[in-house]
Scaffold this motif. Structure first.
Motif, PDB file in Angstrom:
ATOM      1  N   VAL A 150      35.695  35.552  35.398  1.00  0.00           N
ATOM      2  CA  VAL A 150      35.908  36.468  36.528  1.00  0.00           C
ATOM      3  C   VAL A 150      35.654  37.900  36.089  1.00  0.00           C
ATOM      4  O   VAL A 150      35.036  38.693  36.811  1.00  0.00           O
ATOM      5  CB  VAL A 150      37.334  36.313  37.094  1.00  0.00           C
ATOM      6  CG1 VAL A 150      37.654  37.439  38.080  1.00  0.00           C
ATOM      7  CG2 VAL A 150      37.483  34.970  37.800  1.00  0.00           C
ATOM      8  N   ILE A 153      31.725  38.318  35.665  1.00  0.00           N
ATOM      9  CA  ILE A 153      30.992  38.258  36.936  1.00  0.00           C
ATOM     10  C   ILE A 153      31.321  39.468  37.809  1.00  0.00           C
ATOM     11  O   ILE A 153      30.429  40.091  38.413  1.00  0.00           O
ATOM     12  CB  ILE A 153      31.312  36.945  37.676  1.00  0.00           C
ATOM     13  CG1 ILE A 153      30.746  35.756  36.870  1.00  0.00           C
ATOM     14  CG2 ILE A 153      30.735  36.960  39.080  1.00  0.00           C
ATOM     15  CD1 ILE A 153      31.211  34.402  37.373  1.00  0.00           C
ATOM     16  N   ALA A 154      32.601  39.828  37.879  1.00  0.00           N
ATOM     17  CA  ALA A 154      32.986  40.976  38.701  1.00  0.00           C
ATOM     18  C   ALA A 154      32.419  42.275  38.137  1.00  0.00           C
ATOM     19  O   ALA A 154      31.958  43.140  38.891  1.00  0.00           O
ATOM     20  CB  ALA A 154      34.511  41.058  38.794  1.00  0.00           C
ATOM     21  N   ALA A 157      28.741  42.441  39.083  1.00  0.00           N
ATOM     22  CA  ALA A 157      28.530  42.725  40.502  1.00  0.00           C
ATOM     23  C   ALA A 157      28.864  44.174  40.845  1.00  0.00           C
ATOM     24  O   ALA A 157      28.126  44.839  41.581  1.00  0.00           O
ATOM     25  CB  ALA A 157      29.381  41.776  41.352  1.00  0.00           C
ATOM     26  N   LEU A 158      29.951  44.695  40.302  1.00  0.00           N
ATOM     27  CA  LEU A 158      30.399  46.049  40.637  1.00  0.00           C
ATOM     28  C   LEU A 158      29.518  47.129  40.021  1.00  0.00           C
ATOM     29  O   LEU A 158      29.540  48.278  40.459  1.00  0.00           O
ATOM     30  CB  LEU A 158      31.851  46.233  40.195  1.00  0.00           C
ATOM     31  CG  LEU A 158      32.882  45.438  41.005  1.00  0.00           C
ATOM     32  CD1 LEU A 158      34.221  45.404  40.285  1.00  0.00           C
ATOM     33  CD2 LEU A 158      33.050  46.030  42.398  1.00  0.00           C
ATOM     34  N   THR A 161      27.262  48.810  42.625  1.00  0.00           N
ATOM     35  CA  THR A 161      27.894  49.269  43.853  1.00  0.00           C
ATOM     36  C   THR A 161      28.384  50.706  43.699  1.00  0.00           C
ATOM     37  O   THR A 161      28.295  51.300  42.616  1.00  0.00           O
ATOM     38  CB  THR A 161      29.099  48.366  44.218  1.00  0.00           C
ATOM     39  OG1 THR A 161      30.142  48.583  43.253  1.00  0.00           O
ATOM     40  CG2 THR A 161      28.694  46.893  44.217  1.00  0.00           C
ATOM     41  N   GLY A 167      34.315  50.151  37.945  1.00  0.00           N
ATOM     42  CA  GLY A 167      33.926  48.747  38.003  1.00  0.00           C
ATOM     43  C   GLY A 167      34.615  47.857  36.995  1.00  0.00           C
ATOM     44  O   GLY A 167      35.110  46.779  37.334  1.00  0.00           O
ATOM     45  N   ILE A 170      38.373  47.442  37.898  1.00  0.00           N
ATOM     46  CA  ILE A 170      38.569  46.532  39.033  1.00  0.00           C
ATOM     47  C   ILE A 170      38.339  45.090  38.589  1.00  0.00           C
ATOM     48  O   ILE A 170      39.081  44.176  38.961  1.00  0.00           O
ATOM     49  CB  ILE A 170      37.624  46.905  40.189  1.00  0.00           C
ATOM     50  CG1 ILE A 170      37.960  48.306  40.728  1.00  0.00           C
ATOM     51  CG2 ILE A 170      37.712  45.879  41.312  1.00  0.00           C
ATOM     52  CD1 ILE A 170      36.966  48.824  41.745  1.00  0.00           C
ATOM     53  N   ALA A 171      37.304  44.888  37.786  1.00  0.00           N
ATOM     54  CA  ALA A 171      37.029  43.538  37.286  1.00  0.00           C
ATOM     55  C   ALA A 171      38.196  43.013  36.458  1.00  0.00           C
ATOM     56  O   ALA A 171      38.557  41.828  36.538  1.00  0.00           O
ATOM     57  CB  ALA A 171      35.754  43.549  36.444  1.00  0.00           C
ATOM     58  N   LEU A 174      41.008  41.917  38.806  1.00  0.00           N
ATOM     59  CA  LEU A 174      40.679  40.641  39.437  1.00  0.00           C
ATOM     60  C   LEU A 174      40.840  39.479  38.463  1.00  0.00           C
ATOM     61  O   LEU A 174      41.342  38.410  38.825  1.00  0.00           O
ATOM     62  CB  LEU A 174      39.244  40.682  39.974  1.00  0.00           C
ATOM     63  CG  LEU A 174      38.979  41.639  41.142  1.00  0.00           C
ATOM     64  CD1 LEU A 174      37.491  41.681  41.458  1.00  0.00           C
ATOM     65  CD2 LEU A 174      39.784  41.232  42.374  1.00  0.00           C
ATOM     66  N   SER A 175      40.425  39.676  37.221  1.00  0.00           N
ATOM     67  CA  SER A 175      40.502  38.584  36.245  1.00  0.00           C
ATOM     68  C   SER A 175      41.946  38.228  35.916  1.00  0.00           C
ATOM     69  O   SER A 175      42.294  37.045  35.799  1.00  0.00           O
ATOM     70  CB  SER A 175      39.741  38.964  34.977  1.00  0.00           C
ATOM     71  OG  SER A 175      40.388  40.006  34.269  1.00  0.00           O
TER      72      SER A 175
END
Length: 492
Positions: A150, A153-154, A157-158, A161, A167, A170-171, A174-175
């Protein structure tokens, strides 16, 4: 223990596979400076989360041993204690976000970054409860699959953005949240809700009080792994910290193998020590020490010899950290025996173990403050790594001898076969260095690992050593599980 150790080993390999994608993404897409900021912030929240577990990552096994008919109640008490402690720590960091992000401009997310602390602490406690019953599958899923993938991948992706500046943070949030939701449901399915449970402040306080020495040892061990970044961050730029962090993450891969055995070693030792089987307890320590040392040495050689090429994968600027990587990999060889020995000391000599941990931390801090600010080849990141190596060697010798004295039997897992396998693998590595970097990273890496693996398996692994890789053989685990859960550990 064999089945759980095998599962943990698979988890280690999964972690190994997941760690490099994140470092590559962070180095190539975010840069050394952003990575240094990320490293410092996660270091602070993980320290507070470690404090909030109150030593229960390892102490919960002992509490469940004392309460064989109320394991669910023991888990709820531990989770409640961890929740209260983590909320206190979270409130402090939310009020003072500068502790998490010193000397940098605060972003909108930064103040609330510490809200992840309860998720980290409670997941660790829940997984410790599952480990008491040798359920390591949940830990592998949460910590070796869900959390690192997670994160990677996050972060990827971030990076494309408008949230790229935050980024990686935030990743990380989430993880850790994903790992939390992967850890708690299996724990509640295993233990359920305790019948007749009521909140008892005195009982929870006694649990915390008993585990204070464990918490101190956890903090000292964790601090030894993070103090270098803390001091480096005070004397060096975020870019230098970022380079050091990449080297540290690569070098810590062998260390993660040892931590994979922690959930197994604790329950097995508590049962044997409670039953007075000190010889068997020492035998388990020796066995795991050898397993860890054998696997670590191979990984250290494969990562260290082509170290410059490996560091360069994450960006040209990171190749300058090859000396730091070499020193940190040496640390792992020294620290392995100390870490495994501590797995036994926390049950037979908590106070003395804590003293040794604090001594090592003081030695590391003193040497770091002298070496890190220096100019020249032994300053900066190299100085921080050398200080850690010396402190790790001191603790390895001290803790192994202390555990041997308390158990009355040899506990060291080092054998001549380690050198027998290591020397030819080193020679293969020197030949690999004469080839271009792509060859070093592909054929050279696997040639080193393959040479070492073949020799250590052929001449080093005998009899019980091979049980770790043999399915269906659970002799050690069944033997330990058959021992009485005597409530005598609190007298040790």
């Amino acid at each position: 223990m064999v089945k759980g150790g095998r599962t943990s080993f698979v988890g280690y390999l999964l972690r190994l596979a997941a760690r490099f994608p994140f470092l590559f993404i962070a180095g190539r897409l975010y840069g050394a400076e952003a990575l240094g900021r990320f490293a410092y912030a996660t270091m602070v929240v993980e320290l507070v989360a470690m404090l909030a577990t109150l030593g229960l990552k390892r102490g919960l096994a002992e509490d469940m041993t004392r309460r064989p008919h109320d394991e669910a109640g023991a888990l709820i008490d531990a989770l409640l204690a961890g929740l209260i402690a983590s909320l206190i720590g979270t409130a402090l960091l939310v009020a003072l976000p500068q502790l998490v992000f010193p000397a940098t401009q605060l972003h909108s997310l930064d103040r609330w970054f510490a809200l992840i602390i309860p998720f980290i602490a409670l997941a660790d406690i829940a997984l410790a409860g599952l480990a008491f019953h040798h359920d390591i599958g949940a830990q592998v899923r949460a910590r070796s699959i869900i959390e690192p993938w997670v994160l990677s991948i996050a972060a990827l992706a971030l990076a494309f953005t408008a949230w790229k500046s935050d980024g990686m943070l935030i990743a990380y949030l989430l993880s850790m949240a994903a790992a939390f939701f992967a850890a708690l449901p299996p724990a509640f399915r295993r233990f359920g809700w305790p019948r007749g449970w009521r909140f008892d402040p005195l009982r929870v306080w006694r649990l915390v009080k008993i585990n204070v020495p464990l918490a101190g040892a956890d903090i000292a061990e964790w601090g030894a792994r993070r103090l270098d970044i803390f001091i480096l961050g005070r004397f060096a730029s975020a870019e230098v910290v970022g380079i050091y962090f990449v080297a540290q993450q690569i070098a810590s891969l062998p260390q993660r193998l040892k931590s994979s055995f922690d959930p197994i070693l604790g329950p097995v030792l508590t049962r044997n020590i409670a039953a007075g089987n000190m010889a068997k307890a020492a035998g388990h320590v020796r066995q795991i020490s050898f397993w860890v040392a054998a696997a670590q040495l191979g990984v250290v050689l494969a990562l260290g010899i082509p170290g410059q090429a490996i560091m360069g994968l994450f960006g040209p600027i990171f190749a300058a950290g090859v000396a730091v990587l070499a020193a940190l990999l040496t640390v792992e060889l020294f620290a392995a025996q100390a870490a495994v020995a501590e797995g036994g000391l926390i049950y037979v000599a908590r106070g003395a173990n804590l003293v040794w941990s604090l001594v090592g931390l003081i030695v590391q801090a003193g040497l770091s403050l002298v070496l890190v600010p220096m100019d020249g080849p032994f300053g900066g990141g190299v100085g921080a790594a050398l200080a850690l190596a010396i402190a790790a060697l001191l603790q390895s010798v001290g803790k192994s001898r202390l555990l041997q004295a308390r158990l009355g039997h040899k506990v060291s897992g080092w054998r001549p076969s380690l050198l027998l396998a290591g020397i030819p693998a080193f020679g293969v590595g020197l030949l690999a260095l004469r080839t271009p970097e792509p060859i070093q990273l592909s054929i050279g890496f696997f040639a080193i690992l393959g040479t070492y693996g073949f020799i250590i398996w052929r001449f080093g692994f005998k009899g019980a050593d091979r049980l770790l890789f043999t399915r269906g053989l659970k002799k050690i685990e069944d033997e330990a599980a058959s021992l009485p859960l005597a409530p005598s550990l609190d007298k040790l």
